[in-house]
Motif scaffolding. Structure first.
Motif, PDB file in Angstrom:
ATOM      1  N   ARG A  17      10.206  91.654  29.119  1.00 13.07           N
ATOM      2  CA  ARG A  17       8.767  91.490  29.278  1.00 13.07           C
ATOM      3  C   ARG A  17       8.278  92.029  30.612  1.00 13.07           C
ATOM      4  O   ARG A  17       7.085  92.107  30.847  1.00 13.07           O
ATOM      5  N   GLY A  18       9.187  92.376  31.521  1.00 12.21           N
ATOM      6  CA  GLY A  18       8.776  92.840  32.837  1.00 12.21           C
ATOM      7  C   GLY A  18       8.560  94.333  32.859  1.00 12.21           C
ATOM      8  O   GLY A  18       9.120  95.080  32.060  1.00 12.21           O
ATOM      9  N   ASP A  19       7.727  94.771  33.803  1.00 16.04           N
ATOM     10  CA  ASP A  19       7.494  96.199  33.932  1.00 16.04           C
ATOM     11  C   ASP A  19       7.404  96.637  35.393  1.00 16.04           C
ATOM     12  O   ASP A  19       6.937  97.732  35.687  1.00 16.04           O
ATOM     13  N   ALA A  20       7.834  95.789  36.328  1.00 15.31           N
ATOM     14  CA  ALA A  20       7.767  96.146  37.737  1.00 15.31           C
ATOM     15  C   ALA A  20       8.785  97.234  38.046  1.00 15.31           C
ATOM     16  O   ALA A  20       9.884  97.254  37.494  1.00 15.31           O
ATOM     17  N   PHE A 132      11.204  90.980  40.905  1.00 15.44           N
ATOM     18  CA  PHE A 132      11.411  90.218  39.673  1.00 15.44           C
ATOM     19  C   PHE A 132      10.434  89.046  39.603  1.00 15.44           C
ATOM     20  O   PHE A 132       9.769  88.826  38.582  1.00 15.44           O
ATOM     21  N   TRP A 133      10.316  88.282  40.696  1.00 12.66           N
ATOM     22  CA  TRP A 133       9.420  87.124  40.676  1.00 12.66           C
ATOM     23  C   TRP A 133       7.957  87.543  40.683  1.00 12.66           C
ATOM     24  O   TRP A 133       7.111  86.884  40.076  1.00 12.66           O
ATOM     25  N   ARG A 134       7.644  88.639  41.339  1.00 11.89           N
ATOM     26  CA  ARG A 134       6.274  89.153  41.312  1.00 11.89           C
ATOM     27  C   ARG A 134       5.850  89.450  39.879  1.00 11.89           C
ATOM     28  O   ARG A 134       4.711  89.185  39.475  1.00 11.89           O
ATOM     29  N   ASP A 135       6.781  89.971  39.109  1.00 13.30           N
ATOM     30  CA  ASP A 135       6.489  90.316  37.716  1.00 13.30           C
ATOM     31  C   ASP A 135       6.398  89.089  36.814  1.00 13.30           C
ATOM     32  O   ASP A 135       5.916  89.186  35.679  1.00 13.30           O
ATOM     33  N   ARG A 136       6.880  87.945  37.286  1.00 15.75           N
ATOM     34  CA  ARG A 136       6.835  86.716  36.478  1.00 15.75           C
ATOM     35  C   ARG A 136       5.581  85.885  36.741  1.00 15.75           C
ATOM     36  O   ARG A 136       5.330  84.909  36.033  1.00 15.75           O
ATOM     37  N   ASP A 139       3.355  84.424  33.927  1.00 17.69           N
ATOM     38  CA  ASP A 139       4.087  84.459  32.654  1.00 17.69           C
ATOM     39  C   ASP A 139       4.605  83.047  32.372  1.00 17.69           C
ATOM     40  O   ASP A 139       5.721  82.692  32.749  1.00 17.69           O
ATOM     41  N   LYS A 140       3.811  82.237  31.698  1.00 18.27           N
ATOM     42  CA  LYS A 140       4.175  80.844  31.474  1.00 18.27           C
ATOM     43  C   LYS A 140       5.266  80.674  30.422  1.00 18.27           C
ATOM     44  O   LYS A 140       5.854  79.602  30.317  1.00 18.27           O
ATOM     45  N   VAL A 141       5.512  81.721  29.646  1.00 20.74           N
ATOM     46  CA  VAL A 141       6.626  81.659  28.694  1.00 20.74           C
ATOM     47  C   VAL A 141       7.947  81.786  29.437  1.00 20.74           C
ATOM     48  O   VAL A 141       8.873  80.992  29.247  1.00 20.74           O
ATOM     49  N   ALA A 142       8.051  82.787  30.301  1.00 19.60           N
ATOM     50  CA  ALA A 142       9.285  82.985  31.066  1.00 19.60           C
ATOM     51  C   ALA A 142       9.439  81.952  32.175  1.00 19.60           C
ATOM     52  O   ALA A 142      10.556  81.543  32.494  1.00 19.60           O
ATOM     53  N   ASP A 143       8.317  81.522  32.751  1.00 20.60           N
ATOM     54  CA  ASP A 143       8.334  80.668  33.935  1.00 20.60           C
ATOM     55  C   ASP A 143       7.448  79.446  33.709  1.00 20.60           C
ATOM     56  O   ASP A 143       6.383  79.311  34.315  1.00 20.60           O
ATOM     57  N   GLU A 146       6.186  77.494  36.678  1.00 19.68           N
ATOM     58  CA  GLU A 146       5.371  78.267  37.623  1.00 19.68           C
ATOM     59  C   GLU A 146       6.003  78.308  39.016  1.00 19.68           C
ATOM     60  O   GLU A 146       5.353  78.032  40.029  1.00 19.68           O
ATOM     61  N   LEU A 147       7.262  78.708  39.038  1.00 18.67           N
ATOM     62  CA  LEU A 147       7.983  78.857  40.287  1.00 18.67           C
ATOM     63  C   LEU A 147       7.744  80.224  40.929  1.00 18.67           C
ATOM     64  O   LEU A 147       8.020  80.405  42.117  1.00 18.67           O
ATOM     65  N   ALA A 148       7.264  81.181  40.159  1.00 17.12           N
ATOM     66  CA  ALA A 148       7.201  82.567  40.605  1.00 17.12           C
ATOM     67  C   ALA A 148       6.365  82.775  41.868  1.00 17.12           C
ATOM     68  O   ALA A 148       6.789  83.529  42.758  1.00 17.12           O
ATOM     69  N   PRO A 149       5.173  82.165  42.017  1.00 17.14           N
ATOM     70  CA  PRO A 149       4.407  82.419  43.245  1.00 17.14           C
ATOM     71  C   PRO A 149       5.170  82.041  44.515  1.00 17.14           C
ATOM     72  O   PRO A 149       5.172  82.788  45.498  1.00 17.14           O
TER      73      PRO A 149
END
Length: 364
Positions: A17-20, A132-136, A139-143, A146-149
């Motif tokens: 699902r990522g595109d970074a 990787f985390w910037r791209d998440r 994305d509430k399905v993957a994360d 909501e740890l990504a920020p």
């Protein structure tokens, strides 16, 4: 095997699902995953055994991984280790730096001093992790938690610090200069991107806390500076000369003990204010700096010289007195004086040392 397969399938769905550009990974490029055996996880290691992973430049796309708790954690690990594989391949083709491998530099993701080749590998890997985390983000399905920020904010800060060390301290070759400049350009752009304010503040606190404790555990003031500090504190003088770079503590390999950044991990997930039974770390990370400082001081009375308690006390003091944040740059100077006194005197020492930092031309 079934558990591993489930984790891997979850990781694949997240990665696809990522595109970074930085932190992207085509899963088919991974050739081999070797599980880290549980009986090996009790060893004293400079990284948490629960999240341990490793790779080598001589086996492209292969990695050793301790079984993670989620597909998201596995996806992050795959990105991390594949970054090492990519840099390993580049290093077979182009020398990036000329270094004696002297282990004396700060790495925000390790408990021990590192050499410059290790910093280069770490910076390259964590640029991928930050991407990787910037791209998440969002994305509430993957994360779902909501740890990504927070993770993105933390890794961009830590990586930029290491890139600055490489740019100013390493003897880089032409390809090495281009690599470090390109990574720095990427991370500088990320640092200008808006991130949830609370996550960014917690990431900054976590980064500062790790650095303060690392310095207390790995550095000491030169003896001449320590003597000058104690003499000046006794007389109230604020003109204290600085003796230069603090030397590393160099215990024998058999005596080296590693530490885990327990306090830093608490910043990952925001919590409400703890109850009276909370630890000092829980109080500090919940924003209860005054109560945390009291707990750290009480602990220091029982465990004199404990660097975790002293680091926590300094962090709480800086939160209560913003002018004392300058003490966090060289906490080993505070330790040089504070170790000679009861913790009840630490506030007086901190106030005096903050005045020396602002009132002396020779202070850092």
């Amino acid at each position: 095997m079934r558990r591993w397969q489930d984790l891997f399938q979850d990781a694949l769905s997240i990665l696809r699902r990522g595109d970074a550009e930085a932190g992207a990974l085509r899963p088919e490029e991974i050739s081999r995953i070797v599980p880290w055996h549980p009986q090996d996880s009790g060893r004293k290691l400079p990284v948490p055994a629960a999240g341990l992973s490793a790779s080598t430049g001589d086996a492209f796309g292969s990695m050793v991984v301790a079984r993670p708790g989620s597909g998201l954690a596995l996806a992050e690990t795959l990105v991390h280790e594949f970054q090492h594989s990519k840099l390993g391949a580049l290093l077979h083709l182009f020398p990036m730096l000329d270094d004696d491998r002297d282990e004396r530099y700060y790495a925000p993701w390790r408990s021990d001093p590192r050499h410059l080749p290790g910093l280069l590998h770490g910076a390259y890997a964590f640029v991928g992790v930050a991407g990787f985390w910037r791209d998440r983000i969002g994305d509430k399905v993957a994360d779902p938690e909501e740890l990504a920020p927070f993770q993105f904010a933390l890794r961009r800060l830590q990586t930029r610090m290491v890139l600055r060390t490489l740019a100013t301290r390493a003897r880089l070759t032409g390809p090495g200069r281009r690599l470090v400049a390109g990574l720095s350009h990427t991370v500088d752009g990320w640092l200008r991107e808006p991130v949830d304010e609370g996550a960014a503040e917690r990431a900054g606190a976590a980064a500062a806390g790790h650095r303060v404790e690392w310095r207390l555990r790995n550095l000491r003031c030169p003896e001449s500076e320590r003597t000058a500090l104690l003499t000046a504190f006794g007389s109230g003088d604020i003109r204290v000369p600085v003796a230069g770079q603090p030397p590393l503590i160099t215990p024998a390999a058999a005596d080296r003990t590693y530490w885990q950044d327990i306090r830093g991990s608490l910043y990952l997930r925001p919590r409400p204010a703890p109850d009276m039974a909370a630890t000092a770390d829980e109080l500090l990370t919940a924003g209860e700096a005054a109560a945390a400082r009291e707990r750290y001081e009480a602990g220091a009375r029982k465990h004199a010289g404990d660097p975790h308690l002293m680091a926590g006390w300094l962090l709480a003091q800086a939160a209560l007195h913003p002018g004392h944040r300058r003490l966090l740059a060289r906490p080993e100077r505070f330790a040089a004086v504070a170790r000679e006194f009861d913790p009840g005197s630490w506030d007086r020492i901190a106030r005096w040392l903050a005045r020396t930092a602002s009132g002396s031309r020779t202070s850092p």
